[in-house]
Design an enzyme around this catalytic site. Sequence first.
Site, PDB file in Angstrom:
ATOM      1  N   ASP A 323      18.601 130.399 -13.367  1.00  0.00           N
ATOM      2  CA  ASP A 323      19.507 131.528 -13.182  1.00  0.00           C
ATOM      3  C   ASP A 323      20.318 131.468 -11.897  1.00  0.00           C
ATOM      4  OD1 ASP A 323      19.075 132.728 -15.622  1.00  0.00           O
ATOM      5  OD2 ASP A 323      17.391 133.918 -14.914  1.00  0.00           O
ATOM      6  N   TYR A 410      17.837 140.106 -18.646  1.00  0.00           N
ATOM      7  CA  TYR A 410      16.831 140.530 -17.678  1.00  0.00           C
ATOM      8  C   TYR A 410      17.444 141.154 -16.449  1.00  0.00           C
ATOM      9  CZ  TYR A 410      12.269 139.126 -19.310  1.00  0.00           C
ATOM     10  OH  TYR A 410      11.087 139.073 -19.978  1.00  0.00           O
TER      11      TYR A 410
END
Length: 663
Positions: A323, A410
């Site tokens: 990420d 998320y």
Amino acid sequence: MSKNPTFLFFFFFFFFFSSTISITLSSHPLDPLSPAEFTSVQAAFRSHYSNHTSVAFHYIGLKEPPKSAVLSWLHHHTPSSAAPPRRAFIIARVNHTTTHELTVDLTQSTILSDQLYTGSGYPLFTFEEQIAANALPLGHAPFLESLRRRGLHGAEILCQTYGIGWFGEQGKGSRIVRVMCNYLDGTVNLFMRPVEGIAVTVDLDRMEIVGYRDRGIVPVPKADGTDYRGSKQRPPFGPGVNAINVVQPNGPSFEIDGHRIRWANWDYHLGFDMRAGPIISTASIFDVDKQTFRRVLYRGFLSELFVPYMDLTEEWYYRTFFDAGEFGYGLCTSSLLPGADCPDNAVFMEAYFPDKDGNPQQLPNAFCIFERYAGDVLWRHTEAATPEVVTEVRRDVSLVVRMVSTVGNYDYINDWEFKQSGSIKVTVGLTGLLEARGADYTHVDQIHDESYGQILAENTIGSNHDHFLTYHLDLDVDGDNNSFLKSKLKTVRVPNRTTSPRKSYWRVFVETAKTESDAKIKLGSEQVDLIFVNPNKKTKVGNPVGYRLIPGSVAGPLLSADDYVQIRAAFTEYNVWVTPYNESEKWAGGVYVDRSRGDDTLATWTMQDREIEDRDIVVWYTLGFHHVPCQEDFPVMPTLSSGFELRPANFFERNPVLKAYIS
Ligand SMILES: *[C@@H]1O[C@H](CO)[C@@H](O)[C@H](O)[C@H]1NC(C)=O
Ligand SMILES: *[C@@H]1O[C@H](CO)[C@@H](O)[C@H](O)[C@H]1NC(C)=O
Ligand SMILES: *[C@@H]1O[C@H](CO)[C@@H](O)[C@H](O)[C@H]1NC(C)=O
Ligand SMILES: *[C@@H]1O[C@H](CO)[C@@H](O)[C@H](O)[C@H]1NC(C)=O
Ligand SMILES: *[C@@H]1O[C@H](CO)[C@@H](O)[C@H](O)[C@H]1NC(C)=O
Ligand SMILES: [Cu+2]
């Protein structure tokens, strides 16, 4: 996984300063780039490249001045002393074909160096190219045909970009990604409504679909029960709680000076980077006995966040997200909602990131800073044995910097908490949406084959996955040179009953890690206390001054070391690594993570087995979660937190909060 870039354009603009806080604007050599400095980068590029050259900025960040220059500025500067020159490091794609690394002098607006990068891997994705790639399927006739066969409407489709990784392919490989689509139609919870069976491959440089496969219809999970908006919830409702507020009648007790924060006994710098998000630098603590500030942490930031899914289906096997290196943990920062994301006594700070053309974009409320008092006890004792009962209690008030990164489905809530006791606590809270896979199953009894996850609702599988967060912690415990002590607690057998009626006890065996290989530790397999000392500084009674790293949730990789995914993420192999400070070793998974091959990771750097004793060292700490989804994670997951603590260990002569104020 990819942030849905359209969210970016729905920022709420809050200007929320709840109380009288003094905010001044001094500069610091580690300040993130200002809007004017982004403009300076653009100007430097305009004079460097012809206007026939296409340039896309994939990364623009501060090129940190040498550590010695920063420290000397910080500790010896007078109002007239010159700050180190301001420079930026840039990764750009030029003419959609080559990757360049450039250094820009921000004051002169000139390019100092321009190097072609020819190694493996590619830079972070830009928002703009993700938006463009996500729009391609709806202009692709075979995709429209696939929708028609499934009875789905194009207007309800939203697609996301996914890095495709590397699975041993030879040759340079192009900048290809997968684009996967979801269905809204009655919900905003698109991640619970995947359109499975379709794999769209996009070449980002050519910005066209280069692969398309529809291997068959899988039911799209129903919209019912997936919406998490308060306005969509229907009775019955459960009991609630009354309003709660933290009130500071005299205002906050911290001071923000540009990006420098001073509070109680702490003084540190809060920076921002489009890749790392928050960066804590030059953190020092005031020692009451010595009447001086002492250094603790030169730099701390999240170096990489690795999220591999354990699902081998055609549309899922490559979902092994990095990420920070692929999507930009800072770039995915969500604006914080006052009064909800942070308590009412919080103060907010904005951040800036560049768009693909290098234009500065403001991110309001990127950080909130607040004093936390949650009713906890800093220390206490009741002494009932004395003639009069003695009870002494101190309240635990700490200072928190919070930032939320929403990487697609998320949300990661990142707290850096400074305690008066000298601890720095780092916490990450996982919330938001699972990435669900559509499946035929409507009940657990139907699952006989490998489902790669857990059934959460009809036709909805929550895929098993991990979250590994690797932090770069450049500790400078009371000075530059530190050593790592592995303080092992081992059982000692008492040989016979002549010395003691006991048969065993434990004692501490301290080993100093001499080289990088001594410092690789998998937590959980042995009892080891992680201590970082300054071997040149001792307390009055002779202990080396130190800090201890106290792990929170400990998890290690369960993938085989020879799996391509794990080779790229080899930095998760150990929970603890220690390296000698090297300004170019910042990103645990390498500078170029999209399609990386694992040739520039913490694991490869440490093969040099460099000396780390009595050196300026960097600690790399990985905390992890193995996530086996359960029904409570549906349709939105309540926060699951973990973290670690850096806590003084013989740093002070005694309890540093003995004389903390009595409230
Ligand atoms: C490129 O720069 C030249 C010289 O400044 C100018 O004449 C020309 O119009 C520019 N071309 C474009 C496409 O902006
Ligand atoms: C980019 O392409 C243009 C047009 O083909 C060319 O004029 C220019 O020199 C190229 N720039 C670089 C840096 O290769
Ligand atoms: C028990 O330990 C003592 C002290 O170490 C030693 O002198 C003695 O020989 C031991 N006895 C036996 C039976 O091992
Ligand atoms: C610093 O790190 C880079 C990348 O790992 C490496 O190429 C270089 O040799 C290192 N420098 C030193 C002095 O170790
Ligand atoms: C720190 O370690 C380096 C490398 O061993 C050494 O050159 C330097 O003198 C040390 N500095 C201090 C303050 O001990
Ligand atoms: Cu998870």
